[in-house]
Design an enzyme around this catalytic site. Structure first.
Site, PDB file in Angstrom:
ATOM      1  N   MET A   1       0.854  -1.149   0.000  1.00  0.00           N
ATOM      2  CA  MET A   1       0.000   0.000   0.000  1.00  0.00           C
ATOM      3  C   MET A   1       0.903   1.215   0.000  1.00  0.00           C
ATOM      4  O   MET A   1       1.913   1.164   0.639  1.00  0.00           O
ATOM      5  CB  MET A   1      -0.748  -0.151   1.254  1.00  0.00           C
ATOM      6  CG  MET A   1      -1.934   0.443   1.817  1.00  0.00           C
ATOM      7  SD  MET A   1      -2.172   2.097   1.965  1.00  0.00           S
ATOM      8  CE  MET A   1      -1.412   2.493   3.453  1.00  0.00           C
ATOM      9  N   PRO A   2       0.760   2.194  -0.715  1.00  0.00           N
ATOM     10  CA  PRO A   2      -0.447   2.653  -1.393  1.00  0.00           C
ATOM     11  C   PRO A   2      -0.713   1.956  -2.736  1.00  0.00           C
ATOM     12  O   PRO A   2       0.156   1.280  -3.278  1.00  0.00           O
ATOM     13  CB  PRO A   2      -0.162   4.138  -1.624  1.00  0.00           C
ATOM     14  CG  PRO A   2       1.322   4.219  -1.708  1.00  0.00           C
ATOM     15  CD  PRO A   2       1.850   3.155  -0.793  1.00  0.00           C
ATOM     16  N   LEU A   3      -1.922   2.142  -3.221  1.00  0.00           N
ATOM     17  CA  LEU A   3      -2.320   1.638  -4.527  1.00  0.00           C
ATOM     18  C   LEU A   3      -2.161   2.779  -5.527  1.00  0.00           C
ATOM     19  O   LEU A   3      -2.729   3.857  -5.338  1.00  0.00           O
ATOM     20  CB  LEU A   3      -3.773   1.162  -4.484  1.00  0.00           C
ATOM     21  CG  LEU A   3      -4.392   0.742  -5.811  1.00  0.00           C
ATOM     22  CD1 LEU A   3      -3.662  -0.452  -6.399  1.00  0.00           C
ATOM     23  CD2 LEU A   3      -5.872   0.417  -5.611  1.00  0.00           C
TER      24      LEU A   3
END
Length: 129
Positions: free
Chosen positions: A1-3
């Site tokens: 994460m992040p995407l």
């Protein structure tokens, strides 16, 4: 994460696309201080007429190198977000010849309950992450 979701014009060469994605990832790792293996990227390639990115009244015109980067992430400080914007503009220009004026970035924040990395569990909530 992040995407990270990336929208850009179709790239003729897969190596060029990979270089753009690698450059974006390096910027995210540095700005958000995340592990290098924390990599989630989705790419959408478009015909030129499928991307309409005007200047919002800022007085410039984009080129055919325009790119949209959408970041979905847990909350980050304003300093980290500004560092990401700056790094992306610098690195995509120097490494990939994408002018800073062709870069549109949007960050959407969410919380720990909004992520599942598989197995039907919210790993941030279960303590696995």
């Amino acid at each position: 994460m992040p995407l990270i979701q990336v929208d850009l014009q179709k790239q003729e060469n897969p190596e060029t696309l990979r270089h753009i994605l690698d450059t974006i990832h390096e910027c995210v790792v540095e700005a958000f201080d995340i592990p290098p293996k924390d990599r989630y990227q989705i790419v959408n390639q478009h015909d030129p007429e499928e991307l309409i990115l005007l200047d919002t009244g800022l007085g410039f015109e984009r080129t055919n190198r325009q790119i949209v980067i959408r970041v979905t992430s847990k909350q980050r400080t304003q300093d980290k977000k500004e560092k990401l914007y700056e790094l992306l503009a610098q690195q995509l220009e120097s490494e990939c010849s994408i002018p800073p004026k062709d870069l549109l970035i949007s960050i959407v924040e969410n919380g720990d309950a909004d992520w599942s990395f598989g197995f039907g569990r919210a790993q941030f909530l279960t303590g696995e992450l």
